[in-house]
Write a protein that holds these residues in place. Sequence first.
Motif, PDB file in Angstrom:
ATOM      1  N   GLN A 139      32.663   2.860 -24.304  1.00 49.78           N
ATOM      2  CA  GLN A 139      32.441   4.500 -24.153  1.00 49.78           C
ATOM      3  C   GLN A 139      31.189   4.612 -23.085  1.00 49.78           C
ATOM      4  O   GLN A 139      30.522   3.927 -22.915  1.00 49.78           O
ATOM      5  N   THR A 140      31.381   5.710 -22.431  1.00 45.86           N
ATOM      6  CA  THR A 140      30.434   6.289 -21.381  1.00 45.86           C
ATOM      7  C   THR A 140      29.825   7.405 -21.862  1.00 45.86           C
ATOM      8  O   THR A 140      30.235   8.345 -22.370  1.00 45.86           O
ATOM      9  N   TYR A 141      28.139   7.442 -22.033  1.00 42.87           N
ATOM     10  CA  TYR A 141      27.401   8.400 -22.633  1.00 42.87           C
ATOM     11  C   TYR A 141      26.561   9.012 -21.617  1.00 42.87           C
ATOM     12  O   TYR A 141      26.118   8.376 -20.856  1.00 42.87           O
ATOM     13  N   THR A 142      26.520  10.436 -21.195  1.00 45.12           N
ATOM     14  CA  THR A 142      25.961  10.920 -20.245  1.00 45.12           C
ATOM     15  C   THR A 142      24.966  12.110 -20.891  1.00 45.12           C
ATOM     16  O   THR A 142      25.874  12.936 -21.966  1.00 45.12           O
ATOM     17  N   ARG A 143      23.888  12.694 -20.503  1.00 40.70           N
ATOM     18  CA  ARG A 143      23.437  13.923 -21.016  1.00 40.70           C
ATOM     19  C   ARG A 143      22.496  14.416 -19.859  1.00 40.70           C
ATOM     20  O   ARG A 143      21.974  13.648 -19.051  1.00 40.70           O
ATOM     21  N   THR A 144      23.027  15.360 -19.452  1.00 35.25           N
ATOM     22  CA  THR A 144      22.429  16.305 -18.339  1.00 35.25           C
ATOM     23  C   THR A 144      21.066  16.863 -18.825  1.00 35.25           C
ATOM     24  O   THR A 144      21.034  17.854 -19.603  1.00 35.25           O
ATOM     25  N   GLY A 145      20.196  16.567 -18.266  1.00 36.87           N
ATOM     26  CA  GLY A 145      18.699  17.253 -18.218  1.00 36.87           C
ATOM     27  C   GLY A 145      18.222  17.962 -17.117  1.00 36.87           C
ATOM     28  O   GLY A 145      18.581  17.639 -15.932  1.00 36.87           O
ATOM     29  N   GLY A 146      17.315  18.907 -17.359  1.00 43.12           N
ATOM     30  CA  GLY A 146      16.825  19.418 -16.077  1.00 43.12           C
ATOM     31  C   GLY A 146      15.318  18.898 -15.568  1.00 43.12           C
ATOM     32  O   GLY A 146      14.760  19.704 -14.691  1.00 43.12           O
ATOM     33  N   MET A 147      14.805  17.996 -16.252  1.00 41.53           N
ATOM     34  CA  MET A 147      13.524  17.391 -15.863  1.00 41.53           C
ATOM     35  C   MET A 147      13.560  16.982 -14.371  1.00 41.53           C
ATOM     36  O   MET A 147      14.554  15.989 -13.797  1.00 41.53           O
ATOM     37  N   CYS A 148      12.561  17.220 -13.590  1.00 44.46           N
ATOM     38  CA  CYS A 148      12.419  16.703 -12.356  1.00 44.46           C
ATOM     39  C   CYS A 148      12.127  15.157 -12.572  1.00 44.46           C
ATOM     40  O   CYS A 148      11.086  14.731 -12.985  1.00 44.46           O
ATOM     41  N   THR A 149      12.589  14.311 -11.547  1.00 50.78           N
ATOM     42  CA  THR A 149      12.487  12.905 -12.005  1.00 50.78           C
ATOM     43  C   THR A 149      11.042  12.399 -11.422  1.00 50.78           C
ATOM     44  O   THR A 149      10.604  11.389 -11.912  1.00 50.78           O
ATOM     45  N   ARG A 150      10.519  12.908 -10.305  1.00 55.34           N
ATOM     46  CA  ARG A 150       9.334  12.491  -9.650  1.00 55.34           C
ATOM     47  C   ARG A 150       7.963  12.853 -10.750  1.00 55.34           C
ATOM     48  O   ARG A 150       7.270  11.991 -10.704  1.00 55.34           O
ATOM     49  N   CYS A 151       7.874  14.140 -11.222  1.00 60.34           N
ATOM     50  CA  CYS A 151       6.959  14.363 -11.995  1.00 60.34           C
ATOM     51  C   CYS A 151       6.933  14.209 -13.345  1.00 60.34           C
ATOM     52  O   CYS A 151       6.188  14.656 -13.945  1.00 60.34           O
ATOM     53  N   GLU A 152       8.245  14.002 -13.856  1.00 59.84           N
ATOM     54  CA  GLU A 152       8.579  13.938 -15.315  1.00 59.84           C
ATOM     55  C   GLU A 152       8.460  15.183 -15.841  1.00 59.84           C
ATOM     56  O   GLU A 152       7.917  15.147 -17.113  1.00 59.84           O
ATOM     57  N   GLY A 153       8.840  16.413 -15.306  1.00 62.14           N
ATOM     58  CA  GLY A 153       8.466  17.510 -15.862  1.00 62.14           C
ATOM     59  C   GLY A 153       7.222  18.175 -16.138  1.00 62.14           C
ATOM     60  O   GLY A 153       6.752  19.194 -17.054  1.00 62.14           O
ATOM     61  N   ARG A 154       6.057  17.606 -15.392  1.00 57.04           N
ATOM     62  CA  ARG A 154       4.714  18.176 -15.445  1.00 57.04           C
ATOM     63  C   ARG A 154       4.407  19.115 -14.320  1.00 57.04           C
ATOM     64  O   ARG A 154       3.269  19.724 -14.320  1.00 57.04           O
ATOM     65  N   GLY A 155       5.137  19.096 -13.217  1.00 53.86           N
ATOM     66  CA  GLY A 155       4.789  19.995 -12.208  1.00 53.86           C
ATOM     67  C   GLY A 155       3.917  19.263 -11.072  1.00 53.86           C
ATOM     68  O   GLY A 155       3.666  20.024 -10.133  1.00 53.86           O
ATOM     69  N   THR A 156       3.154  18.471 -11.537  1.00 53.64           N
ATOM     70  CA  THR A 156       2.055  17.627 -10.786  1.00 53.64           C
ATOM     71  C   THR A 156       2.426  16.164 -10.528  1.00 53.64           C
ATOM     72  O   THR A 156       2.972  15.739 -11.505  1.00 53.64           O
ATOM     73  N   VAL A 157       1.929  15.548  -9.378  1.00 53.42           N
ATOM     74  CA  VAL A 157       2.006  14.190  -9.387  1.00 53.42           C
ATOM     75  C   VAL A 157       0.596  13.866  -8.974  1.00 53.42           C
ATOM     76  O   VAL A 157      -0.225  14.649  -8.604  1.00 53.42           O
ATOM     77  N   THR A 158       0.459  12.601  -9.438  1.00 53.69           N
ATOM     78  CA  THR A 158      -1.060  11.849  -9.510  1.00 53.69           C
ATOM     79  C   THR A 158      -1.168  10.837  -8.418  1.00 53.69           C
ATOM     80  O   THR A 158      -0.070  10.130  -8.184  1.00 53.69           O
ATOM     81  N   ASP A 159      -2.496  10.659  -7.792  1.00 51.43           N
ATOM     82  CA  ASP A 159      -2.870   9.680  -6.852  1.00 51.43           C
ATOM     83  C   ASP A 159      -4.020   9.212  -7.481  1.00 51.43           C
ATOM     84  O   ASP A 159      -4.988   9.502  -7.750  1.00 51.43           O
ATOM     85  N   ILE A 160      -3.659   7.754  -8.027  1.00 49.14           N
ATOM     86  CA  ILE A 160      -4.929   6.916  -8.853  1.00 49.14           C
ATOM     87  C   ILE A 160      -5.793   6.342  -7.787  1.00 49.14           C
ATOM     88  O   ILE A 160      -5.194   5.490  -6.982  1.00 49.14           O
ATOM     89  N   ASP A 161      -7.093   6.472  -7.861  1.00 49.11           N
ATOM     90  CA  ASP A 161      -8.243   5.627  -7.186  1.00 49.11           C
ATOM     91  C   ASP A 161      -8.329   4.511  -7.907  1.00 49.11           C
ATOM     92  O   ASP A 161      -8.731   4.422  -8.836  1.00 49.11           O
TER      93      ASP A 161
END
Length: 342
Positions: A171-193
């Motif tokens: 069997q193959t299972y798929t689920r289509t989500g709308g999350m942005c894969t880069r920010c994981e649905g947070r809208g911002t990305v981080t740069d860690i010092d």
Amino acid sequence: MSTASSTDTRSPALPAADSHDWIRVHGARENNLKDVSVEIPKRRLTVFTGVSGSGKSSLVFDTIAAESQRLINETYSAFVQGFMPTLARPEVDVLEGLTTAIIVDQQRMGADPRSTVGTATDANAMLRILFSRLGQPHIGPPSAFAFNVASVRASGAITVERGGASKAVKQTYTRTGGMCTRCEGRGTVTDIDLTQLYDDSKSIAEGAFTIPGWKSDSWWTVRVYAESGFLDPNKPIRDFTKKEMHDFLYREPTKVKVEGVNLTYEGLIPKIQKSFLSKDKEAMQPHIRAFVERAVTFTTCPDCDGTRLSETARSSRINGLNIAEACAMQISDLAEWVRGLD
């Protein structure tokens, strides 16, 4: 010849604001209130003043607004009620004439940075259903427009029992989500010092970590790194090999045994992201928030432009608008747009 004049003695109509209904409070005993009774006119700005401890907040917030909010919360779905504080009925004999209360205070509703006004009001859920039905091109069910649902693909064998026999079926299972894969649905990305996380001139055994709460003898953090077997705990971090540095910073979760106890080793960057950056910064303790502000730079996600949604979710439109643009609209404009849909 005489001229007669008459005077109109009819009273002018009262403005709506002067046709008062009342909020009646009788026998309020919340906190330091002692059987307080008062009538408050509706459609008027009423100001409560008094010395500290006189019961202003107890009457307004803890009695009137609390009961109004408690009654409203009961009308929400079980999902939304999970976000709301649990309010007991205030200590008062009679509360009549209550209307909807909008409470503006400094308390946050939840700590998940993905939560929005649309989440709490179910408006986002309704919009997702709308776009899943009317959006063109059609991309999938409501979950395809959700910024907190990731797309998943999996395949494997399952056992099907039929007619007294068992058979393995692929069997193959798929689920289509709308999350942005880069920010994981947070809208911002981080740069860690990294310089704010550790002193690379020291070894792990010497207390190289400068993260709040990460002491050199901490069982659940530092000792896992020191005794994982992936790193030399007595070597200064700046002298790590390329492989050691990768394991130190980025290694995927791996089961390790430390002094006979099964624990999970994880690279420093993903561990920091899960421990600190998965929470709303404003809900953190002051010293933790100060560390995050010092060590992490937040920028708008370049892939989704801060909408939290994948490119596929943003490609589906209704009358020229995608769901991200609809969510960004003033609520009155959005309501007018929705009324115009067939």
